[in-house]
Structures are given as C-alpha cells and as structure tokens.
Design an enzyme around this catalytic site. Structure first.
Site, PDB file in Angstrom:
ATOM      1  N   LYS A  71       0.733  -1.229  -0.098  1.00  0.00           N
ATOM      2  CA  LYS A  71       0.082   0.118  -0.086  1.00  0.00           C
ATOM      3  C   LYS A  71       0.897   1.384  -0.026  1.00  0.00           C
ATOM      4  CE  LYS A  71      -2.556   0.344   3.508  1.00  0.00           C
ATOM      5  NZ  LYS A  71      -1.634   1.209   4.369  1.00  0.00           N
ATOM      6  N   THR A  73       4.002   1.646  -0.762  1.00  0.00           N
ATOM      7  CA  THR A  73       4.847   1.399  -2.042  1.00  0.00           C
ATOM      8  C   THR A  73       3.990   1.988  -3.155  1.00  0.00           C
ATOM      9  OG1 THR A  73       5.972  -0.551  -1.291  1.00  0.00           O
ATOM     10  CG2 THR A  73       5.736   0.142  -3.658  1.00  0.00           C
ATOM     11  N   ARG A  94       2.179   8.646   6.954  1.00  0.00           N
ATOM     12  CA  ARG A  94       2.259   8.517   8.247  1.00  0.00           C
ATOM     13  C   ARG A  94       3.918   8.251   8.481  1.00  0.00           C
ATOM     14  NH1 ARG A  94      -0.964   3.854   9.768  1.00  0.00           N
ATOM     15  NH2 ARG A  94      -0.394   3.175   7.973  1.00  0.00           N
ATOM     16  N   LYS A 105       7.879  -5.818  11.797  1.00  0.00           N
ATOM     17  CA  LYS A 105       7.416  -5.252  10.269  1.00  0.00           C
ATOM     18  C   LYS A 105       8.740  -4.895   9.383  1.00  0.00           C
ATOM     19  CE  LYS A 105       4.122  -2.152   8.567  1.00  0.00           C
ATOM     20  NZ  LYS A 105       3.894  -0.797   8.445  1.00  0.00           N
ATOM     21  N   ALA A 273      -3.797   2.008  12.383  1.00  0.00           N
ATOM     22  CA  ALA A 273      -4.909   1.892  12.063  1.00  0.00           C
ATOM     23  C   ALA A 273      -5.745   0.687  12.872  1.00  0.00           C
ATOM     24  CB  ALA A 273      -5.232   1.818  10.768  1.00  0.00           C
ATOM     25  N   PHE A 301      -3.538  -0.410   6.870  1.00  0.00           N
ATOM     26  CA  PHE A 301      -4.176  -1.508   6.680  1.00  0.00           C
ATOM     27  C   PHE A 301      -5.352  -1.471   5.738  1.00  0.00           C
ATOM     28  CE2 PHE A 301      -2.591  -1.896  11.207  1.00  0.00           C
ATOM     29  CZ  PHE A 301      -1.590  -2.725  10.974  1.00  0.00           C
ATOM     30  N   PHE A 381       3.202  -9.741  -9.631  1.00  0.00           N
ATOM     31  CA  PHE A 381       4.366 -10.246  -9.434  1.00  0.00           C
ATOM     32  C   PHE A 381       4.736 -11.136 -10.792  1.00  0.00           C
ATOM     33  CE2 PHE A 381       3.245  -9.061  -5.338  1.00  0.00           C
ATOM     34  CZ  PHE A 381       4.285  -9.455  -4.549  1.00  0.00           C
ATOM     35  N   TRP A 409       7.129  -1.070  -7.656  1.00  0.00           N
ATOM     36  CA  TRP A 409       8.274  -1.467  -6.829  1.00  0.00           C
ATOM     37  C   TRP A 409       9.540  -1.800  -7.871  1.00  0.00           C
ATOM     38  CZ3 TRP A 409      11.724  -5.447  -6.496  1.00  0.00           C
ATOM     39  CH2 TRP A 409      12.383  -5.538  -5.500  1.00  0.00           C
TER      40      TRP A 409
END
Length: 555
Positions: A71, A73, A94, A105, A273, A301, A381, A409
């Site tokens: 998200k 990215t 954020r 993470k 969130a 999220f 991908f 990406w």
C-alpha cells in the site's frame, strides 16, 4: 536484486530547499533538519489556507496477509507516476513507529523504486515528532500522579485513572504494571500500564488538530481520570495543556521529504489503524491539497480499518471530501485469503483465487458505501499468470471498479502510469460522499453500523465493563462522539483467524475508552492490544550500524 535499503542508500536526493521551491515555498516557509528534511512553518499555512485545493486520493488495501500488498509502495509510486504525466502531485504518509521497525514489520517508507527518502532517517527518530508525543503524554501522566501525591485537591479516585503511560517500542512486559511502590515518598500505589506511543491520544490529537492552539484546546479536554463521585478529570483541570502544547510546538509542523524520483512527500503523524485512527496529520493533508494538483495519501491496513476511519473520522473533522480511492491487492495475497499457504502462493490455484477475491470485493463494496469511485491497483508479481490477472479484473469490473496493473516496486513511477491515468479518470467521476452513521445515534448503534456495514458482522456483543462505560459516557454527555474501532488487522472480523470474507460473525467489544480531546470513543474488540509485543525473532536482531556508518537490516 537490490534490497530496499540498498536502493534507498544509492538514491541521488535533491536538496530539500529545491523540493520546497518546486512547491512555491521559499526559505521563510521551511525549517531545515539537515540537507534533506524540513518542516513547514505554521505561518505558511496561514498564507495557503484560502488557496484552491487539488484532488484528494486515498490509497487503501485488502485485508493484510503475510504475502504483502504494497500500500505505501503504491502510494509513493502513484505520486511519482502522476508527476511523470506532468501533474503536480504530492504524497502524504504517516511516520513509522520504532516499535514495528525493531519488531516484526521492519521499516515503513515504501519499497523498491517507490520509496520516500532519506529512508534511514524517516525510520529512525526522523524529526523527533513521536518522541515529542511520548514526552507530552508522559508529562501529563506525571502531573496526574504528582497531583494525587501532593494532596489530591481534585478528589481523583486512583482506581478510576484511565490515562496510561506511553513509549515507542513493542514491550509486552509493560502492558500491566504497578506504580508507586517503595513507600510514601514514591507516590500512591496503583495499577496502570503502557500503550505504544502511536496509540496515545496525544498522537491522535496531533493528527487531527488544525493548528497549535487547536491542539492545546484538545489537550485540555483529555479525560485522564474520574473523581470519587464520578466527575471526569481533564488535563485542563491539571493545568497541563500549556506545557504539553509547548513540547509539541515543533512536532505539529508537517515534515517535507521526497521520493526516489524527487516527488515532494509529507510524512507527518503516525497513528496505527488497528488501535488508533490510522491517518497522517490533517495539517499535512490540507497543506498538500493547497500546494499540488493531486494529494495522494494512505490510511493503515485495509478499507475496514484505516479507510473507514479516514472517512468517518478525519474527513468528518476536517471537512475533507475524497475524489477517488485506490484499493491495493495482489494475486498472491488473494490466494492466501482463499486458503493457500504462504509457501504455495506461486502455484496457480484458480479456485482459491476466486474464493480470495471475495475479500477484495468486500473492500470495494465498503468504498462504494461511502459514495466514492474506486480503482484497484493490482501489484503484479513475475509469477502471476494472465489467467489469474484476468479473473481479478473481471470480478472488479463487475462491481464497477476500474483495475490497473502496477509495477511501481520494480519500475518506480514508470510502472504506475496506467494506474495514474485511471486514478485521474476516477477523480472526474461524480461523488455522493456520505458517512456510515450519524453523530446523534446512540453509541451502540454507531458501533453496530461499522460492525455490520463495514465488517459484515451479524451482530455485536459487549462485556459488562464495556456496556457500563457506554452508559456512563452517554450520561456524561459524550454520546455524540464518533467511534474509533480497535480490532485485528488480519481479518474483516475481530478474529484474526477468519480469513477471506467471513459473514454473520459476532463482534465482541470488551473495552470502551474515551478520547475526548481527539473527539472520539475507542471501542476495543477481540483480543487486540494497545501495546504490541516482540516476535520470536525481532527485526532488531538483524539491524546494525557498521564502522563506516552504513546501516544494515533496517528494511
């Protein structure tokens, strides 16, 4: 293949003064934090606030999985792509918390060729905003305990103190503690605990305040305890608001950085969130809208968490109306929602994919319930097959959502041009923005509305403590406040193990907290914790700094 941190460390950054000039900001509008970071002065907002606003685009996602969705990215890549198309686009994110950065993470500045930089600084202390939140919060806690120790003129009941302490690390051992041991000189013994700083009400107030005086007024309204006869005690009663505002005088100023392709980026405020409202600051968002044609922001999220709170809380408070919403998904993550294990996600499994798409469909329905157009960003991908991609596209289009393949990406802005074109088109579509509930509804009705309309629940149950607190808050005059739901991010429900699109489950609200300064009531559902713990192998074990000064393992 280069890692995210290697890509970030190789970036050629433009001095932040030049980034500011691209936005029409002069030397008097910024306060430098080194060569590549700056804060925007509060005087600048006074100059900008009457300017016309650009388009507001929210980036959200499906329910998170171990496969990852991308998200942040996507947010970064979309901003870069819009600039490649000749648009003046700004992104707003954020600030990462040190807790997840050193926990499970890792860092949170995007990935691949769609990152904000300087990545190491952003993930490590940055401009000190979260430390300011922690200090302001704990100053209030110290003043509260000192007041009781010095005679308790306000008649505070130590058993009814609701303010805990805060720190910006994952630390399960501090969730429940006893204070004041060691004799009379050390204060009054009582039970308490710690929340992670980004769950602090101070963080929520920072991100919802319109200016410093608004922030101070919010501090004064914070309910920290109750008296023996049930009266709320506020930070204003403790004469704490002024000192707290002083600590936050620089933290309230939005931070300006850039992406790998030199797109301007505001990174300001960091509420989670799942346990908070999950959006960057109102000030950064509004400033970005005045300075750019497009402001691309993200909420934490899935659309059941960050996006719901963005709409029902942030937009309600700040008078914002989004122009379009991007929902991020991957074929791999959808297969995971359909029951495929993480180590089998490269295998073609059309049955599991079809089942997993139900999760995406629910998030798209949620966006539609707010009256907004949506675009699905399908992060591609290398092992995604054409058959899998076409199935996702068909199902999205059946719901009226545009779909674009995203390769940001691997390719940066160039990999998001199709997405950018469809987002611009979505911004021109008609909107009928509306909230999930009205403020004059009873508290339980508002919780039920979110649980049933957004999560898909069949009903809501309450612990006795939660039900009693709801009755108390309504009696005290707080029943008009909106709801900030705290629940697991791993399911549309409040039960992490329920993947895909669960139906007709019951949401269990076990605790109710009042955030009067932020302006909402927190309903804590399931077993969600406001102080995370570290995993078996914390990311901190892989993070290091070498003799050369090079940082390794951060992301």
């Amino acid at each position: 293949m280069k890692s995210d941190i290697e890509i970030a460390q190789a970036a050629k950054m433009t001095p932040i003064t030049e980034i500011a000039r691209k936005l029409g900001l002069g030397d008097d509008d910024i306060e430098l934090y080194g060569k590549y970071k700056a804060k925007i002065t509060l005087d600048t907002w006074q100059r900008l606030k009457d300017h016309p606003s650009g388009k507001l685009v929210l980036v959200t996602a499906i329910t998170p999985t171990p496969a990852g969705e991308g998200k942040t990215t996507t947010t970064v890549g979309l901003g870069q792509a819009l600039n490649k198309l000749g648009k003046n686009a700004i992104i707003a994110l954020r600030e990462p918390s040190l807790g997840p950065s050193f926990g499970i993470k890792g860092g949170a500045a995007g990935g691949g060729y769609a990152q904000v930089v300087p990545m190491e600084d952003i993930n490590l202390h940055f401009t000190g905003d979260i430390h300011a939140v922690t200090t302001a919060h704990n100053l209030l806690a110290a003043l509260l305990d000192n007041h009781i120790h010095q005679g308790n003129v306000l008649n505070i009941d130590p058993r009814q103190i609701v303010l805990r302490r805060a720190m910006d690390l994952n630390e399960r051992a501090l969730r429940n503690i006893v204070l004041g041991l060691g004799g009379k000189i050390n204060g009054v013994p009582r039970e308490s605990g710690f929340d992670i700083s980004v769950a602090s009400e101070v963080m929520a107030e920072l991100c919802l305040a319109g200016d410093l005086m608004d922030l101070k007024a919010r501090f004064a309204k914070m309910v920290v305890a109750y008296t023996y006869d049930g009266r709320p005690v506020t930070a204003g009663d403790l004469k704490a608001a002024g000192a707290m505002a002083l600590i936050m005088k620089d933290a309230i100023k939005p931070n300006l950085v850039q992406t790998l392709e030199n797109t301007p980026a505001f990174v300001h405020g960091g509420p989670f969130a799942n346990i908070a409202h999950g959006c960057n600051s109102v000030m950064a968002t509004q400033m970005g809208l005045k300075l750019g044609e497009y402001l691309i922001t993200e909420a934490g999220f899935g659309a059941d968490l960050g996006a719901e709170k963005f709409f029902n809380l942030k937009c309600r408070f700040a008078g914002l109306v989004p122009d379009a919403v991007v929902v991020v998904a991957t074929v791999r993550a959808l297969k995971n929602h359909g029951g495929v294990a993480k180590d089998k996600l490269s295998d073609v499994n059309m049955e599991a994919l079809s089942k997993g798409i139900e999760n995406l469909e629910k998030h798209l329905e949620n966006v539609k319930s707010f009256g907004l157009p949506s675009v699905v960003a399908l992060n591609q991908f290398p092992d995604d097959t054409q058959e899998e991609i076409e199935l996702v596209m068909q199902r999205c289009e059946a719901l009226g959502a545009a779909v674009a393949l995203s390769r940001v990406w691997a390719e940066g802005g160039a990999g998001g041009l199709e997405l950018a074109e469809k987002v611009m088109a979505a911004c021109e579509q008609p909107k009928d923005f509306k909230f999930t509930y009205e403020l004059n509804q009873p508290i339980k009705d508002k919780i039920t509305a979110v649980s049933m309309k957004i999560y898909g629940a069949g009903g809501v149950d309450y612990s006795k403590a939660a039900a009693d607190m709801i009755a108390r808050l309504e009696k005290l005059g707080y029943g008009h406040l909106p709801i900030c739901m705290a629940k697991t991010q791993y399911s549309l429900s409040d039960q992490a193990e329920l993947k895909g699109r669960p139906r007709d489950f019951t949401v269990m609200v076990r605790e109710i907290r009042l955030s009067a300064g932020a302006g909402f009531i927190v309903a804590i559902a399931g077993d969600i914790m406001t102080m995370p713990g570290l995993g078996k192998t914390p990311a901190a074990e892989q993070i290091d700094i070498l003799e050369s000064g090079e940082i390794v393992g951060l992301f």
